[in-house]
Design a protein around this motif. Structure first.
Motif, mmCIF file in Angstrom:
data_model
loop_
_atom_site.group_PDB
_atom_site.id
_atom_site.type_symbol
_atom_site.label_atom_id
_atom_site.label_comp_id
_atom_site.label_asym_id
_atom_site.label_seq_id
_atom_site.Cartn_x
_atom_site.Cartn_y
_atom_site.Cartn_z
ATOM 1 N N UNK A 1 1.684 -3.323 -22.197
ATOM 2 C CA UNK A 1 1.165 -4.367 -21.314
ATOM 3 C C UNK A 1 1.601 -4.128 -19.871
ATOM 4 N N UNK A 2 2.824 -3.643 -19.681
ATOM 5 C CA UNK A 2 3.252 -3.287 -18.328
ATOM 6 C C UNK A 2 2.395 -2.155 -17.768
ATOM 7 N N UNK A 3 2.070 -1.163 -18.598
ATOM 8 C CA UNK A 3 1.174 -0.092 -18.156
ATOM 9 C C UNK A 3 -0.213 -0.631 -17.830
ATOM 10 N N UNK A 4 -0.671 -1.602 -18.611
ATOM 11 C CA UNK A 4 -1.985 -2.190 -18.346
ATOM 12 C C UNK A 4 -2.010 -2.964 -17.038
ATOM 13 N N UNK A 5 -0.876 -3.492 -16.609
ATOM 14 C CA UNK A 5 -0.817 -4.191 -15.321
ATOM 15 C C UNK A 5 -0.875 -3.200 -14.164
ATOM 16 N N UNK A 6 -0.230 -2.046 -14.320
ATOM 17 C CA UNK A 6 -0.153 -1.071 -13.224
ATOM 18 C C UNK A 6 -1.422 -0.226 -13.137
ATOM 19 N N UNK A 7 -2.129 -0.030 -14.242
ATOM 20 C CA UNK A 7 -3.290 0.868 -14.225
ATOM 21 C C UNK A 7 -4.357 0.466 -13.208
ATOM 22 N N UNK A 8 -4.823 -0.789 -13.162
ATOM 23 C CA UNK A 8 -5.819 -1.129 -12.131
ATOM 24 C C UNK A 8 -5.261 -1.050 -10.717
ATOM 25 N N UNK A 9 -3.957 -1.225 -10.566
ATOM 26 C CA UNK A 9 -3.355 -1.059 -9.244
ATOM 27 C C UNK A 9 -3.509 0.374 -8.757
ATOM 28 N N UNK A 10 -3.310 1.347 -9.645
ATOM 29 C CA UNK A 10 -3.468 2.748 -9.263
ATOM 30 C C UNK A 10 -4.925 3.101 -8.992
ATOM 31 N N UNK A 11 -5.848 2.370 -9.586
ATOM 32 C CA UNK A 11 -7.260 2.658 -9.358
ATOM 33 C C UNK A 11 -7.782 2.088 -8.046
ATOM 34 N N UNK A 12 -7.161 1.030 -7.524
ATOM 35 C CA UNK A 12 -7.696 0.359 -6.337
ATOM 36 C C UNK A 12 -6.748 0.402 -5.137
ATOM 37 N N UNK A 13 -5.460 0.265 -5.353
ATOM 38 C CA UNK A 13 -4.517 0.167 -4.229
ATOM 39 C C UNK A 13 -3.391 1.188 -4.361
ATOM 40 N N UNK A 14 -3.712 2.379 -4.840
ATOM 41 C CA UNK A 14 -2.662 3.363 -5.101
ATOM 42 C C UNK A 14 -1.981 3.829 -3.827
ATOM 43 N N UNK A 15 -2.734 3.996 -2.734
ATOM 44 C CA UNK A 15 -2.182 4.594 -1.511
ATOM 45 C C UNK A 15 -2.054 3.578 -0.382
ATOM 46 N N UNK A 16 -1.908 2.316 -0.713
ATOM 47 C CA UNK A 16 -1.707 1.276 0.293
ATOM 48 C C UNK A 16 -0.222 1.224 0.637
ATOM 49 N N UNK A 17 0.085 1.290 1.921
ATOM 50 C CA UNK A 17 1.475 1.404 2.351
ATOM 51 C C UNK A 17 2.316 0.206 1.929
ATOM 52 N N UNK A 18 1.758 -0.981 1.993
ATOM 53 C CA UNK A 18 2.529 -2.158 1.623
ATOM 54 C C UNK A 18 2.893 -2.134 0.143
ATOM 55 N N UNK A 19 1.976 -1.679 -0.693
ATOM 56 C CA UNK A 19 2.266 -1.560 -2.115
ATOM 57 C C UNK A 19 3.315 -0.487 -2.368
ATOM 58 N N UNK A 20 3.192 0.635 -1.688
ATOM 59 C CA UNK A 20 4.176 1.702 -1.870
ATOM 60 C C UNK A 20 5.562 1.251 -1.440
ATOM 61 N N UNK A 21 5.630 0.493 -0.380
ATOM 62 C CA UNK A 21 6.925 0.036 0.119
ATOM 63 C C UNK A 21 7.578 -0.975 -0.813
ATOM 64 N N UNK A 22 6.781 -1.854 -1.397
ATOM 65 C CA UNK A 22 7.337 -2.940 -2.207
ATOM 66 C C UNK A 22 7.521 -2.587 -3.676
ATOM 67 N N UNK A 23 6.739 -1.635 -4.194
ATOM 68 C CA UNK A 23 6.731 -1.407 -5.633
ATOM 69 C C UNK A 23 7.126 0.001 -6.048
ATOM 70 N N UNK A 24 6.743 1.019 -5.296
ATOM 71 C CA UNK A 24 6.821 2.383 -5.802
ATOM 72 C C UNK A 24 8.230 2.942 -5.746
ATOM 73 N N UNK A 25 8.445 3.902 -6.635
ATOM 74 C CA UNK A 25 9.689 4.664 -6.632
ATOM 75 C C UNK A 25 9.699 5.617 -5.439
ATOM 76 N N UNK A 26 10.883 5.925 -4.959
ATOM 77 C CA UNK A 26 10.989 6.740 -3.749
ATOM 78 C C UNK A 26 10.453 8.149 -3.953
ATOM 79 N N UNK A 27 10.520 8.672 -5.169
ATOM 80 C CA UNK A 27 10.037 10.033 -5.398
ATOM 81 C C UNK A 27 8.517 10.107 -5.487
ATOM 82 N N UNK A 28 7.831 8.973 -5.424
ATOM 83 C CA UNK A 28 6.370 8.954 -5.498
ATOM 84 C C UNK A 28 5.787 8.185 -4.325
ATOM 85 N N UNK A 29 6.249 8.468 -3.141
ATOM 86 C CA UNK A 29 5.773 7.769 -1.956
ATOM 87 C C UNK A 29 4.666 8.517 -1.235
ATOM 88 N N UNK A 30 4.630 9.833 -1.341
ATOM 89 C CA UNK A 30 3.634 10.605 -0.605
ATOM 90 C C UNK A 30 2.288 10.561 -1.319
#
Length: 433
Positions: free
Chosen positions: A271-300
């Motif tokens: 279920x956690x994967x199901x929550x993140x999957x649509x995020x990667x399809x629509x807002x994967x490279x949005x800076x605000x999302x990367x800053x608030x949610x993403x791991x540091x090794x996956x920022x680029x």
């Protein structure tokens, strides 16, 4: 003289009639009158002889008679109150039995124990140490833990709603897809915020409605593939027995508790994967999302695209090869929490109906696996036989031939050395030198 027997003189015969029967009758009358007076004028402190009677000793608390129980609960759907005599034909307006009358109390509920165990595991490491990429791997550890806690709470809420709706055990198979969809919708809404918006190219875009538009994709890719959800709900709601490796165990058995915990952990992770999957399809490279949610090794952007490609390839490979093979082998792959992080394991479960529904390339994969199982042992036997023959030829035939040739050469050299003519020629050559 009622109490004295008649006197009989010496030498005379008694002229009066005997009075024994009369005395017996009077005695019976007196006893009856005494019994009647005692019953009408009796007191609790005196015995029949007029002696005071001590009150009965109070028994110990452990031996006291329990207070009278309340009358049996009356079911509004039943014409006669429950608990009446055995063998009575009870007329009912609804033949269904209340499924909640056998549920355990909440403090000792099996569901509470399972949830507590999973909650304790969520406090450990959450790194994905398996060889399978997961959508939640892109989240920071604190955000991943927060999301898993949220999913666990939503599962508890879903169980409470099912109890309030009085869903019967036989309806769990039908209700499970709807329950999973509601869980995903509620988790997405609470995790991102119902009214949260992102500014993309000078436009305000609502996050939750955009993510919820991916419901069919998430349903087909993740939610529909969650295994044994009706059995998990039946165990948590109604304390039903659990099938483990083909054997049926009671709800409180350690094997049943462990299997229920494994299924719940897999449900949380997926279920956690199901929550993140649509995020990667629509807002994967949005800076605000990367800053608030993403791991540091996956920022680029490169790391994000590589991660998405790995996920895409994994789903394709699972759909074409891994899933048909798992169906053919009657297995399910479950993700769970361990001391080292998230790992996966395989469990046995009959999947004959799914096997019969396979077609196309998926069916070809199962046939290839079956052909390999049929040919591989014979092929290995043939290779082993050929190898044994080659070893025999090299060692026993060619090796012996080479040995005989070498032995003949050595014999020839030794014979020439022992020949006197060879020795004399050698001495003459030495003298000339």
């Amino acid at each position: 003289m009622l109490n004295q027997p008649p006197q009989i003189g010496h030498g005379h015969t008694a002229s009066a009639k005997p009075v024994g029967p009369q005395l017996a009758g009077r005695y019976r009358e007196l006893r009856a009158a005494r019994w009647l007076v005692r019953r009408l004028l009796a007191t609790s402190n005196f015995s029949d002889q007029g002696q005071p009677v001590a009150p009965p000793a109070r028994p110990p608390l452990a031996l006291e008679t329990p207070p009278p129980t309340l009358p049996p609960r009356r079911d509004p759907r039943v014409g006669v109150s429950q608990g009446q005599g055995d063998g009575l034909a009870v007329a009912t307006t609804d033949a269904r039995i209340d499924p909640y009358q056998n549920r355990l109390a909440l403090p000792g509920d099996l569901a509470t124990l399972v949830f507590e165990r999973v909650f304790r595991k969520l406090q450990g490491l959450l790194d994905n140490t398996s060889d399978v990429p997961l959508e939640s791997d892109i989240l920071r550890d604190d955000k991943k833990r927060e999301l898993l806690y949220l999913v666990l709470r939503k599962v508890e809420d879903a169980l409470a709603h099912l109890c309030e709706a009085q869903v019967l055990p036989g309806q769990l198979t039908e209700k499970s897809p709807l329950v999973l969809q509601d869980l995903w919708l509620a988790t997405v809404t609470d995790f991102f915020g119902r009214y949260y918006t992102l500014q993309i190219d000078t436009l305000e875009q609502p996050v939750v409605p955009t993510l919820l538009s991916e419901a069919p994709v998430v349903q087909a890719a993740i939610l529909d593939r969650l295994p044994l959800v009706p059995m998990l709900l039946g165990h948590l709601l109604f304390n039903e027995s659990v099938v483990v490796d083909g054997s049926l165990y009671e709800a409180a058995a350690p094997q049943a508790m462990a299997r229920s915990q494994e299924l719940l952990e897999h449900l949380l992770i997926q279920l956690a994967n199901a929550v993140v999957q649509p995020l990667l399809n629509h807002f994967a490279d949005v800076e605000l999302m990367k800053k608030n949610l993403y791991h540091r090794r996956m920022m680029t952007s490169r790391d994000i695209e590589r991660f998405r490609n790995d996920l895409s390839w994994r789903y394709r490979w699972d759909g074409l090869v891994n899933e048909p093979r798992a169906i053919f082998e009657s297995q399910h792959r479950l993700f769970g929490f361990t001391e080292r992080g998230i790992q996966h394991q395989t469990i046995y479960a009959p999947r004959r109906e799914e096997l019969e529904q396979l077609s196309g390339l998926q069916r070809a994969v199962t046939l290839a696996v079956e052909a390999r199982d049929a040919i591989a042992p014979r092929f290995r036997s043939a290779i082993s036989l050929v190898g044994s023959g080659i070893v025999y030829v090299l060692t026993d035939v060619i090796g012996r031939g080479i040995g005989l040739i070498g032995r003949g050469i050595l014999r020839g050299v030794g014979g020439a050395w022992r020949d006197p003519r060879y020795r004399r020629d050698a001495q003459d050559s030495n003298l000339r030198d």
